[in-house]
Design an enzyme around this catalytic site. Structure first.
Site, PDB file in Angstrom:
ATOM      1  N   ASP A   3       0.853  -1.190   0.000  1.00 17.17           N
ATOM      2  CA  ASP A   3       0.000   0.000   0.000  1.00 17.17           C
ATOM      3  C   ASP A   3       0.891   1.242   0.000  1.00 17.17           C
ATOM      4  O   ASP A   3       1.898   1.312   0.702  1.00 17.17           O
ATOM      5  CB  ASP A   3      -0.922  -0.003   1.223  1.00 17.17           C
ATOM      6  CG  ASP A   3      -2.083   0.950   1.054  1.00 17.17           C
ATOM      7  OD1 ASP A   3      -3.228   0.482   0.895  1.00 17.17           O
ATOM      8  OD2 ASP A   3      -1.841   2.184   1.064  1.00 17.17           O
ATOM      9  N   HIS A  36     -10.650  -5.373  -3.492  1.00 20.87           N
ATOM     10  CA  HIS A  36      -9.323  -5.623  -2.934  1.00 20.87           C
ATOM     11  C   HIS A  36      -9.441  -5.847  -1.437  1.00 20.87           C
ATOM     12  O   HIS A  36     -10.343  -5.334  -0.777  1.00 20.87           O
ATOM     13  CB  HIS A  36      -8.382  -4.446  -3.202  1.00 20.87           C
ATOM     14  CG  HIS A  36      -8.882  -3.149  -2.660  1.00 20.87           C
ATOM     15  ND1 HIS A  36      -9.835  -2.403  -3.314  1.00 20.87           N
ATOM     16  CD2 HIS A  36      -8.590  -2.460  -1.526  1.00 20.87           C
ATOM     17  CE1 HIS A  36     -10.091  -1.317  -2.616  1.00 20.87           C
ATOM     18  NE2 HIS A  36      -9.357  -1.324  -1.512  1.00 20.87           N
ATOM     19  N   GLN A  46     -13.996   2.929   1.509  1.00 14.92           N
ATOM     20  CA  GLN A  46     -13.514   2.445   0.214  1.00 14.92           C
ATOM     21  C   GLN A  46     -13.287   3.624  -0.720  1.00 14.92           C
ATOM     22  O   GLN A  46     -14.160   4.481  -0.887  1.00 14.92           O
ATOM     23  CB  GLN A  46     -14.518   1.470  -0.409  1.00 14.92           C
ATOM     24  CG  GLN A  46     -13.986   0.807  -1.673  1.00 14.92           C
ATOM     25  CD  GLN A  46     -14.923  -0.265  -2.231  1.00 14.92           C
ATOM     26  OE1 GLN A  46     -16.037  -0.453  -1.742  1.00 14.92           O
ATOM     27  NE2 GLN A  46     -14.457  -0.960  -3.251  1.00 14.92           N
TER      28      GLN A  46
HETATM   29  P1  5GP Z   1      -9.656   1.480   0.026  1.00 16.30           P
HETATM   30  O1  5GP Z   1      -9.616   2.851   0.670  1.00 16.30           O
HETATM   31  O2  5GP Z   1     -10.385   1.537  -1.290  1.00 16.30           O
HETATM   32  O3  5GP Z   1     -10.117   0.383   0.933  1.00 16.30           O
HETATM   33  O4  5GP Z   1      -8.158   1.104  -0.277  1.00 16.30           O
HETATM   34  C1  5GP Z   1      -7.428   1.667  -1.315  1.00 16.30           C
HETATM   35  C2  5GP Z   1      -5.980   1.616  -0.919  1.00 16.30           C
HETATM   36  O5  5GP Z   1      -5.206   1.792  -2.070  1.00 16.30           O
HETATM   37  C3  5GP Z   1      -5.577   2.693   0.069  1.00 16.30           C
HETATM   38  O6  5GP Z   1      -5.081   2.104   1.273  1.00 16.30           O
HETATM   39  C4  5GP Z   1      -4.519   3.490  -0.661  1.00 16.30           C
HETATM   40  O7  5GP Z   1      -3.456   3.908   0.174  1.00 16.30           O
HETATM   41  C5  5GP Z   1      -4.063   2.526  -1.732  1.00 16.30           C
HETATM   42  N1  5GP Z   1      -3.605   3.193  -2.947  1.00 16.30           N
HETATM   43  C6  5GP Z   1      -4.245   4.181  -3.626  1.00 16.30           C
HETATM   44  N2  5GP Z   1      -3.537   4.541  -4.698  1.00 16.30           N
HETATM   45  C7  5GP Z   1      -2.441   3.751  -4.730  1.00 16.30           C
HETATM   46  C8  5GP Z   1      -1.319   3.666  -5.614  1.00 16.30           C
HETATM   47  O8  5GP Z   1      -1.189   4.372  -6.608  1.00 16.30           O
HETATM   48  N3  5GP Z   1      -0.369   2.743  -5.307  1.00 16.30           N
HETATM   49  C9  5GP Z   1      -0.476   1.922  -4.220  1.00 16.30           C
HETATM   50  N4  5GP Z   1       0.512   1.045  -4.020  1.00 16.30           N
HETATM   51  N5  5GP Z   1      -1.520   1.979  -3.356  1.00 16.30           N
HETATM   52  C10 5GP Z   1      -2.482   2.895  -3.618  1.00 16.30           C
END
Ligand code: 5GP
Length: 125
Positions: free
Chosen positions: A35, A104, A98
């Protein structure tokens, strides 16, 4: 960003190697990478290469075998990188945190031995 929109999700761009990420595991159907903003000492995103499922509920209904494969990869990552106790988090919906609508899981843990997995050791998403 929605996977059903006209633009690919940020994860699809990582899968396509259009933007860099530290990839830690990959199978025919699943990819995992660190992440970019870790909330725990170990914080790995595990996602499907298929972008059609926006969240875990859709994936469970549409392809339960793929969900099982995602969880198996997550378990393998946790076995390699944590003390064996970890969180497997599927944020489902914007109000739940999210931000990427391409299913994911977050594998969150610590490589160190700890007697709890409280907020102070793992943080929150
Ligand atoms: P969500 O908030 O949708 O559950 O999780 C999305 C995750 O993707 C977040 O923890 C965020 O830090 C990660 N993330 C967003 N953009 C990128 C990116 O460009 N590269 C990586 N490695 N992680 C990302």
């Amino acid at each position: 960003m929605s996977s059903s929109g006209s633009q690919p999700s940020i994860f699809s761009r990582i899968i396509a190697r259009e933007i860099p990420a530290t990839i830690v595991a990959e199978t025919e159907h699943i990819i995992a990478f660190l992440d970019i903003a870790p909330k725990a000492p170990v914080h790995v995103v595990v996602t499907t290469k298929d972008p059609q499922y926006q969240n875990v509920v859709e994936l469970a209904a549409g392809n339960s075998a793929l969900l099982a494969e995602l969880v198996a990869v997550a378990e393998q990552i946790a076995a390699e990188r944590t003390n064996g106790q970890f969180r497997l988090v599927f944020n489902t919906g914007a109000a739940a945190g999210q931000t990427v609508f391409h299913v994911h899981a977050h594998v969150m843990g610590s490589p160190e031995l700890t007697d709890h997995l409280g907020e102070d050791s793992l943080g929150t998403l």
